[in-house]
Design an enzyme around this catalytic site. Sequence first.
Site, PDB file in Angstrom:
ATOM      1  N   TYR A   1      33.861  42.498  49.771  1.00  0.00           N
ATOM      2  CA  TYR A   1      34.702  43.680  49.419  1.00  0.00           C
ATOM      3  C   TYR A   1      35.567  44.224  50.292  1.00  0.00           C
ATOM      4  CZ  TYR A   1      31.954  43.913  45.046  1.00  0.00           C
ATOM      5  OH  TYR A   1      31.262  43.783  43.831  1.00  0.00           O
TER       6      TYR A   1
ATOM      7  N   LYS B   1      31.637  36.901  41.862  1.00  0.00           N
ATOM      8  CA  LYS B   1      31.927  36.664  43.261  1.00  0.00           C
ATOM      9  C   LYS B   1      30.606  36.792  44.043  1.00  0.00           C
ATOM     10  CE  LYS B   1      30.344  40.075  45.098  1.00  0.00           C
ATOM     11  NZ  LYS B   1      28.923  40.599  45.097  1.00  0.00           N
TER      12      LYS B   1
END
Length: 371
Positions: A219, A134
């Site tokens: 996140y 990511k």
Amino acid sequence: MTFRSSRRELLVSGAGAVAALGAGAGPVFAGQADGRKLGYAIVGLGMYADVILPRFAECRHSRVTALVSGSREKALRYAAQYGVPESGLYSYETFDTIRDNPEVDIVYVILPNGMHHEYTLRAAAAGKHVMCEKPMANTAAEAEEMIAACRAAGRKLMIGYRSHFEPANREAMRIVREGELGRPRIVTAETGFNIGDPTQWRLNRALAGGGSMMDIGIYSLQAARYLTGEEPVSVSAVESTDRSDVRFREVEDTINFQLTFPSGVVANCVSTYGSNHNRYRVVGTDGWLDAEPATAYNGNRLRLRRGRETVELTPPALAVNQFSGQLDHLSQCVMTGAEPIVAGEEGLKDMRIIEAIYRSAREGRAVTLQA
Ligand code: NAD
């Protein structure tokens, strides 16, 4: 006080009582894999590769069979440590010859964000499945190309969203989605750290794609989405960056964003490179759930408030940790034909929302997202 969940029962004797996590803590299942261990090539031997590599020892379906590094000396050192044969060592220049290595099934891209697109395309062209860290890419357009390339090659693409394999986060998802808090109303999610070295790639726009939002704010965005199980319909964001700070010449420091979901639940999120945050809270009509740390490598903690009782949910002694769970999930998907629970499409959703967050901050207005 006693309250029931659909999968397990918690016995709570008073505020601060401790209970075990329930079924959400178990491994993620992807069909019946056979006893083989698929081979991974790790591309980029930096900080996060150092977190991942030792976890192959705990994998049931995965092993490391190749390493890709710009430094031959480093590759040889890591090869000795992790039992990789010299025939499995590649430089960035020789990477494409990995197509001739039958010991490599999956390429794991752990490079700076701006290189994810190129190495995913090259891995797919070499006929390998891909695990990509990511954020998936620098832009949604790149993410679309990565999905298309893997699909055209008939190969799987998964994004390294480890929280989906982490027991406390999985239990948090289950608690919220099964209605144990009543109707979710407000999510708050904060992620950030005080970034150091101004010369690092995370502060270089071409290599990072953006600032804190791309790296750590993702996140908060992920948590808002996986806790609610919904997709946002609109986003509103405000950026705060001191451009005289030498670290923030090219990328943003802090960005606060609000997501509105179809059910009416709202997520207020913080992303920053200026201070340390790692927590989320979901408040529903009947209680709240608090996680801090929420998405750490280990030691994540959950507290649950229902009625007048607060209970601490302790992670169980883990048979499967988030890292080996993530690695084995893709191996199992390759063996069984199942789609990863965090496939490229999941990464693309985040990229589109991140672009809307940046646009909202830039234009000073809420941005509506397509369903
Ligand atoms: P890092 O800087 O420690 O490692 C990057 C690696 O890429 C190094 O080995 C470096 O030599 C190599 N590299 C090759 N070309 C490079 C170039 N042009 N510039 C800089 N480095 C180059 O970074 P990291 O912290 O390991 O992050 C790598 C990726 O992993 C990022 O996409 C990051 O977002 C992701 N990450 C994910 C997690 C997670 O918990 N899932 C945690 C940390 C990092």
